[in-house]
Design a protein around this motif. Structure first.
Motif, PDB file in Angstrom:
ATOM      1  N   MET A  49       0.854  -1.186   0.000  1.00 36.62           N
ATOM      2  CA  MET A  49       0.000   0.000   0.000  1.00 36.62           C
ATOM      3  C   MET A  49       0.901   1.250   0.000  1.00 36.62           C
ATOM      4  SD  MET A  49      -3.181  -1.311   2.376  1.00 36.62           S
ATOM      5  CE  MET A  49      -4.173   0.144   2.038  1.00 36.62           C
ATOM      6  N   THR A  50       1.707   1.321  -1.049  1.00 39.37           N
ATOM      7  CA  THR A  50       2.826   2.253  -1.150  1.00 39.37           C
ATOM      8  C   THR A  50       2.414   3.715  -1.013  1.00 39.37           C
ATOM      9  OG1 THR A  50       3.701   0.633  -2.722  1.00 39.37           O
ATOM     10  CG2 THR A  50       4.869   2.753  -2.547  1.00 39.37           C
ATOM     11  N   HIS A  51       1.286   4.079  -1.590  1.00 33.63           N
ATOM     12  CA  HIS A  51       0.871   5.484  -1.633  1.00 33.63           C
ATOM     13  C   HIS A  51      -0.328   5.777  -0.728  1.00 33.63           C
ATOM     14  CE1 HIS A  51       3.667   6.175  -4.922  1.00 33.63           C
ATOM     15  NE2 HIS A  51       3.230   5.040  -5.446  1.00 33.63           N
ATOM     16  N   SER A  52      -0.714   4.820   0.083  1.00 36.53           N
ATOM     17  CA  SER A  52      -1.954   4.965   0.853  1.00 36.53           C
ATOM     18  C   SER A  52      -1.803   5.795   2.123  1.00 36.53           C
ATOM     19  CB  SER A  52      -2.510   3.585   1.208  1.00 36.53           C
ATOM     20  OG  SER A  52      -2.925   2.899   0.042  1.00 36.53           O
ATOM     21  N   ARG A  53      -0.560   6.174   2.494  1.00 35.99           N
ATOM     22  CA  ARG A  53      -0.365   7.050   3.640  1.00 35.99           C
ATOM     23  C   ARG A  53      -0.234   8.513   3.209  1.00 35.99           C
ATOM     24  NH1 ARG A  53       1.118   4.671   8.245  1.00 35.99           N
ATOM     25  NH2 ARG A  53       2.445   3.144   7.186  1.00 35.99           N
ATOM     26  N   GLU A  54      -0.019   8.730   1.934  1.00 37.74           N
ATOM     27  CA  GLU A  54       0.208  10.083   1.434  1.00 37.74           C
ATOM     28  C   GLU A  54      -1.066  10.920   1.460  1.00 37.74           C
ATOM     29  OE1 GLU A  54       1.664   9.399  -2.495  1.00 37.74           O
ATOM     30  OE2 GLU A  54       3.499   8.392  -1.811  1.00 37.74           O
ATOM     31  N   ASN A  55      -0.887  12.238   1.514  1.00 40.06           N
ATOM     32  CA  ASN A  55      -2.016  13.177   1.418  1.00 40.06           C
ATOM     33  C   ASN A  55      -3.128  12.847   2.411  1.00 40.06           C
ATOM     34  OD1 ASN A  55      -0.827  14.594  -0.824  1.00 40.06           O
ATOM     35  ND2 ASN A  55      -1.457  12.867  -2.124  1.00 40.06           N
ATOM     36  N   GLY A  56      -2.707  12.654   3.685  1.00 42.83           N
ATOM     37  CA  GLY A  56      -3.700  12.385   4.717  1.00 42.83           C
ATOM     38  C   GLY A  56      -4.401  11.052   4.564  1.00 42.83           C
ATOM     39  N   LYS A  57      -3.698  10.028   3.999  1.00 38.04           N
ATOM     40  CA  LYS A  57      -4.251   8.692   3.757  1.00 38.04           C
ATOM     41  C   LYS A  57      -5.430   8.727   2.783  1.00 38.04           C
ATOM     42  CE  LYS A  57      -2.942   6.941   8.351  1.00 38.04           C
ATOM     43  NZ  LYS A  57      -3.423   6.267   9.579  1.00 38.04           N
ATOM     44  N   LEU A  59      -5.828   7.648  -0.298  1.00 38.97           N
ATOM     45  CA  LEU A  59      -6.150   6.395  -0.983  1.00 38.97           C
ATOM     46  C   LEU A  59      -6.754   5.370  -0.029  1.00 38.97           C
ATOM     47  CD1 LEU A  59      -3.306   5.594  -3.547  1.00 38.97           C
ATOM     48  CD2 LEU A  59      -5.624   6.390  -3.988  1.00 38.97           C
ATOM     49  N   LEU A  60      -6.297   5.356   1.218  1.00 36.19           N
ATOM     50  CA  LEU A  60      -6.890   4.432   2.192  1.00 36.19           C
ATOM     51  C   LEU A  60      -8.377   4.710   2.344  1.00 36.19           C
ATOM     52  CD1 LEU A  60      -6.397   2.234   4.435  1.00 36.19           C
ATOM     53  CD2 LEU A  60      -6.203   4.149   6.024  1.00 36.19           C
ATOM     54  N   PHE A  61      -8.737   5.981   2.477  1.00 34.91           N
ATOM     55  CA  PHE A  61     -10.143   6.327   2.659  1.00 34.91           C
ATOM     56  C   PHE A  61     -10.944   6.152   1.368  1.00 34.91           C
ATOM     57  CE2 PHE A  61      -8.096   9.155   5.978  1.00 34.91           C
ATOM     58  CZ  PHE A  61      -8.336   8.253   7.001  1.00 34.91           C
ATOM     59  N   GLU A  62     -10.295   6.354   0.227  1.00 37.65           N
ATOM     60  CA  GLU A  62     -10.969   6.098  -1.048  1.00 37.65           C
ATOM     61  C   GLU A  62     -11.247   4.604  -1.204  1.00 37.65           C
ATOM     62  OE1 GLU A  62     -12.463   7.146  -5.004  1.00 37.65           O
ATOM     63  OE2 GLU A  62     -12.396   7.983  -2.979  1.00 37.65           O
ATOM     64  N   ALA A  63     -10.304   3.766  -0.769  1.00 32.52           N
ATOM     65  CA  ALA A  63     -10.526   2.325  -0.803  1.00 32.52           C
ATOM     66  C   ALA A  63     -11.674   1.925   0.123  1.00 32.52           C
ATOM     67  CB  ALA A  63      -9.250   1.589  -0.407  1.00 32.52           C
ATOM     68  N   GLU A  64     -11.749   2.554   1.300  1.00 29.80           N
ATOM     69  CA  GLU A  64     -12.883   2.281   2.189  1.00 29.80           C
ATOM     70  C   GLU A  64     -14.204   2.547   1.467  1.00 29.80           C
ATOM     71  OE1 GLU A  64     -11.377   3.076   6.760  1.00 29.80           O
ATOM     72  OE2 GLU A  64     -12.269   4.745   5.646  1.00 29.80           O
ATOM     73  N   ARG A  65     -14.260   3.654   0.743  1.00 29.31           N
ATOM     74  CA  ARG A  65     -15.494   3.994   0.036  1.00 29.31           C
ATOM     75  C   ARG A  65     -15.803   2.974  -1.056  1.00 29.31           C
ATOM     76  NH1 ARG A  65     -17.102   6.049  -4.612  1.00 29.31           N
ATOM     77  NH2 ARG A  65     -14.967   6.276  -5.400  1.00 29.31           N
ATOM     78  N   MET A  66     -14.798   2.612  -1.850  1.00 30.58           N
ATOM     79  CA  MET A  66     -15.032   1.721  -2.978  1.00 30.58           C
ATOM     80  C   MET A  66     -15.342   0.293  -2.542  1.00 30.58           C
ATOM     81  SD  MET A  66     -12.112   3.089  -5.645  1.00 30.58           S
ATOM     82  CE  MET A  66     -12.744   2.144  -7.041  1.00 30.58           C
TER      83      MET A  66
END
Length: 303
Positions: A49-57, A59-66
């Protein structure tokens, strides 16, 4: 029969495609998560999850939504390989009761949480792992750290990229012919002494009752396709490193295995690794959690 579905997927560098000029795009990340969202996972273990901590996480939160799931990320990543593992869970299936970060003695710190499936059942330690790719000695240390998770009052369900091999004796793909590889570094990374295939993490984990789910599916459910190789899916890699191998695994406390109904390996066009997912009978899983505290882990798999 109600079921629990568990997935594990190493999305290479979090789906990032470089343009060779310092930029790039995440088209593969979005395509991968659109595909993952079609499967009703109750647990999804992710690696790289290479980029999922960037920009306030973001991508992590976008993945939660998707995915319509709750996401967690390992506490840190190494500077040399910033590819932390993560976990997604369905909150209406499992209740989170704690996060358990570990960082010492790991190349990639695992993402580890504890959950309850039913209020009075044994807690479950959920972990997404990515064992070190460079040295068998490092993977042995990491595997021995994993052994501490399986306790009388704590069962384990985990998934990840183990960067090592199974000692099952029933694998569909033979190990590489190490002396013939073009990639000499890969030979040193994946063997002991340049000739002995590294199956030590498998031996260590099986010895303490953290069993390979795919091997159980093949031996006891007749699902030989569960042993399909998972990486690398890139032909230019296999040309140098030998044929695809089954290095992506799901492992659970042995007492839980009678609940398994199926195990599937799905090559997808978004990564150098295949997706794995398993389906479990929820009532039998609960029975396994009740059996776990008194189960004799000196014995082989319960059937």
């Amino acid at each position: 029969m109600s079921v629990i579905t568990i997935g594990s997927y190493n999305v290479e560098h979090d789906g990032w495609t470089s343009d060779g000029r310092g930029g790039g795009h995440l088209d593969k990340w979005y395509a991968a998560h659109e595909e993952l969202g079609k499967i009703p996972f109750d647990i999804l273990f992710r690696q790289e999850m290479t980029h999922s901590r960037e920009n306030g996480k973001r991508l992590l939160f976008e993945a939660e939504r998707m995915l319509a799931m709750r996401g967690f990320l390992a506490p840190s990543e190494t500077k040399e390989s910033p590819n932390p593992p993560g976990i997604f869970i369905r909150p209406d299936t499992f209740r989170v009761i704690g996060e358990w970060p570990q960082e010492n003695d790991w190349w990639h710190a695992p993402c580890a949480i504890q959950v309850k499936f039913a209020e009075h059942s044994t807690p479950i330690h959920r972990a997404s792992v990515h064992l070190g790719s460079r040295a068998p000695e490092r993977r042995q240390i990491e595997a021995r750290s994993i052994t501490t998770w399986n306790r009388r009052n704590l069962a384990v369900i985990m998934g990840g990229d183990f960067n090592s091999y199974s000692n099952s004796g029933i694998e569909l793909q033979a190990f590489p012919s190490w002396p013939d590889l073009l990639d000499r570094g890969h030979q040193e990374h994946r063997t002991r002494g340049g000739v002995e295939t590294d199956t030590e993490p498998d031996r260590i984990l099986t010895a303490v009752g953290l069993d390979d789910v795919a091997v159980h599916a093949a031996r006891h459910l007749g699902q030989l396709d569960a042993l399909a190789p998972t990486a690398s899916l890139h032909p230019e890699i296999t040309r140098r490193q030998g044929p695809r191998q089954r290095i992506d695994q799901q492992r659970v406390s042995r007492a839980l295995l009678p609940a398994l109904r199926s195990f599937t390996v799905v090559p997808l066009p978004f990564s150098d690794h295949a997706l794995t997912y398993s389906v479990w009978d929820s009532d039998e899983l609960l029975a396994g959690l009740e059996r776990h505290p008194t189960f004799d882990y000196r014995h082989s798999t319960p059937v």
